[in-house]
Design an enzyme around this catalytic site. Structure first.
Site, short mmCIF file in Angstrom:
data_model
loop_
_atom_site.label_atom_id
_atom_site.label_comp_id
_atom_site.label_asym_id
_atom_site.label_seq_id
_atom_site.Cartn_x
_atom_site.Cartn_y
_atom_site.Cartn_z
N SER A 74 -22.44 -24.60 52.15
CA SER A 74 -21.08 -24.53 52.46
C SER A 74 -20.02 -23.71 52.11
CB SER A 74 -20.52 -26.15 52.21
OG SER A 74 -19.45 -26.55 53.15
N ASP A 96 -23.91 -29.19 63.04
CA ASP A 96 -22.88 -29.00 62.13
C ASP A 96 -21.60 -29.11 62.67
OD1 ASP A 96 -20.88 -27.82 59.97
OD2 ASP A 96 -22.70 -26.87 59.15
N HIS A 156 -23.38 -31.31 59.16
CA HIS A 156 -23.40 -30.57 58.03
C HIS A 156 -23.90 -30.78 56.56
CE1 HIS A 156 -20.96 -27.36 56.13
NE2 HIS A 156 -20.44 -28.10 55.09
#
Lengths: 412, 412
Positions: free
Chosen positions: A195, A359, A392
């Site tokens: 991320s 995601d 995610h």
């Protein structure tokens, strides 16, 4: 996911790993019996350390003095200092990627599944280092050391508040670079992070292509696309609405905890996926005596759980730091230059990108575009999808599924 | 999407539609020339009307007195009163599904693409009626009439505030039923509505299977699943954080506009999709003189646009009404009984479900499960996917793509 040649390679790697793990376990057991503290294999205990710069000038030209950040490492730096893997953390994360600070810690670091003796990021082989970023969210976590709006500005002896300069992902990289140089480290065997950690990894490989030998961005694209700009904006909003925020000046009063909790609830929700919500929860009430269809203040179990998670995280987080992280993430375009294409073209390191098609934070289309742009000049890029019901977060909690591929990539 | 038999049916329907439209246009032109007000084809102008009940007792047993709601209709009720299509509105919508209140209205009602002379919901054939729900979000829109926390409680001569009883989708249906009965309408040729309108449609067909001849739920599932419970919770949160909300008691002071705006921003964002954001916007700044990477208060264009949309919507919305809508939507399980399966099994009407695989509000998996449960006892169900880059909102702004299928289904 892999063609047959890669698969056979993985098999042999796994075999040698198994042998090595047995050896390491035997060594560990021996060390314990002897009461020795010099076992070759890392024992899983981590000591948080600190790095200080007298001053740091941001990319935008502002001076922060001093800068202190926390860091930790797993494994041993070899003499050639060429066995270094840098792990860069996510938005709400810290340097604590693996291991435990104390034997009785409730949980290890977030990527413990792939970092350790015999694991894909093998502490028997690599020196794995991770640091708290500037403006780290968890400014009030005793295990975090960071510099940001909640830090004391020595010029005023008061917290910086909004006088702290806005910083970027590139600033995070520059401070990490100074930390590494303080240990004599010039080369990185790999940079890997999920991320916001992926953003730092892209930036490292673009800004310092001669120093980064392998790049593993996980669940992140080469820039903040408009969807992410808006999502991050939504994360910031509850804090700005909270009257206690007081335009960032709350350090001598009540912090904007309601806003901070709600911001962290959105982070949790957006980082997940409806598959997770619907497979993990049902329509149960939070309190069997408080019917949410009859009482405007009563909640469902999923609301309560998300609220509880957020409340726990808010205890150690700082609202201004969250706003600064939002800004840093929004500002991100690899290379911070005229174009994303140019920034990604500067990357020369062979690249393994792990991402989820579900995601909801980093659009998978943007991740695939990023891979195309890195590979446009012939740089080797491999895209690997992560499965799971977390969207995610499959890049954090489901990283073990990619362990074999990561292990092989690090050995290539 | 359709098999060949259905396709040939659609072709012939289209042909007769084209002929009828030409005839209607000719009639309209003639009527205008003659100054007549009795054109057969609806002229696209809508008059908002009102319906009042001296009192209404909610499903949970609370009394609201009086209840007033607004309604509007397109087309003409035939003598047999068997040409009625009920259109039920979405969370932030109103009865204004088609046409214009005045010639110079900036835009027509939200489903004008499929409602009108010769359109799939053909005003030459059907009497199409739509009403504002209880606790309608847009309580301060002069074109909306609703009863909710912002309404005056005759017992106190003050706004109800949180003393207003919580209501459910079933209550919305009961008030609509009273409205229809006031016009002598007992049967519905069809019920159709998007999102929260789909919930009302499911509830109509489950609660009154003998009255509903066709069911067309658009972008909605048979219940609020845990993901939607959490999403709705996030919509409510900014209002609760806003100090002006004052536990719902703000009608003699400043309303919680900051919270309401942020809630509506989340609604807009969640109802869209990353494809829309990334195809519609780039990383432009809202103000070319205010660099969002240098100024913590400066924004990107997508933030500004979402803020502007939210601010405009907040002008006519009421914060407590939003909270009550959240509760009504969260409470929804078709039939409001012991199980979703039982509630959906009560539906006997042939059903056409339109949905998007990219819907981030109603998980497509839940919509498909709903279809399975309706069809489990042999009820005819067809699932049709909507394309587009808007996700959930493809059921509102992209409804025209399903026009032919809707037209045919209404004729079956």
């Amino acid at each position: 996911m892999h063609d047959s040649i890669e698969y056979s390679t993985l098999t042999s790697v796994k075999y040698s790993f198994a042998s090595r793990r047995l050896a390491a376990t035997a060594l560990c057991a021996g060390a314990l019996l002897l009461g020795s503290t010099t076992a070759l294999a890392w024992d899983g205990l981590v000591e948080k350390q600190h790095f200080e710069m007298d001053e740091y000038t941001t990319v935008s030209g502002a001076t922060i003095a001093p800068v202190r950040i926390g860091w930790e490492a797993y494994g041993t730096l070899n003499e050639a200092k060429d066995n270094v893997i840098l792990v860069t953390h996510f938005f709400s994360g810290t340097s604590h990627a693996a291991g435990r600070y104390a034997e009785d810690d409730a949980a290890p670091g977030y990527w413990d599944a792939i970092i350790g003796p015999g694991k894909p990021l093998d502490t028997d082989e690599y020196y794995i280092i991770s640091s708290d970023t500037l403006v780290n969210l968890n400014a009030h976590d005793p295990n975090v050391t960071t510099t940001g709006p909640a830090s004391i500005n020595p010029e005023t002896d008061e917290p910086w508040g909004l006088d702290f300069p806005l910083v970027t992902i590139r600033d995070f990289v520059e401070v990490q670079k100074a930390l590494l140089e303080s240990q004599g480290i010039e080369q990185l065997h790999a940079v890997i992070g999920p991320s916001m950690g992926a953003l730092q990894a892209y930036e490292w490989a673009s800004a310092y292509p001669d120093r980064v030998e392998r790049l593993i961005p996980v669940i992140g694209g080469g820039q903040s696309d408009p969807w992410l700009l808006a999502t991050l904006s939504a994360w910031a909003a509850p804090i700005r609405i909270d009257a206690n925020w007081n335009d960032g000046d709350y350090y001598d009063g009540e912090p904007p905890l309601d806003g901070l909790r709600e911001a962290l609830k959105l982070v949790t929700l957006n980082a997940n996926h409806w598959q997770w919500a619907n497979e993990t929860f049902d329509r149960s009430w939070a309190d069997e005596d408080a019917d949410p269809t009859r009482d405007i203040h009563a909640r469902y179990a999923i609301e309560q759980t998300l609220d509880d998670i957020a409340a726990a995280r808010a205890e150690i987080a700082d609202a201004n730091h969250l706003l600064y992280l939002v800004k840093a993430n929004q500002a991100f375009v690899t290379g911070h230059g005229d174009s994303l294409e140019a920034g990604l073209a500067d990357i020369d390191a062979p690249t393994l990108i792990l991402y989820s098609e579900n995601d909801l934070v980093f659009a998978p289309e943007g991740v695939r575009d990023t891979a195309d742009m890195i590979g446009a000049d012939g740089t080797s890029v491999e895209l690997v999808t992560l499965d799971g019901n977390r969207g995610h977060l499959d890049g954090v909690v489901g990283i073990d599924q990619a362990g074999d591929r990561i292990r092989a990539f690090l050995a290539e």
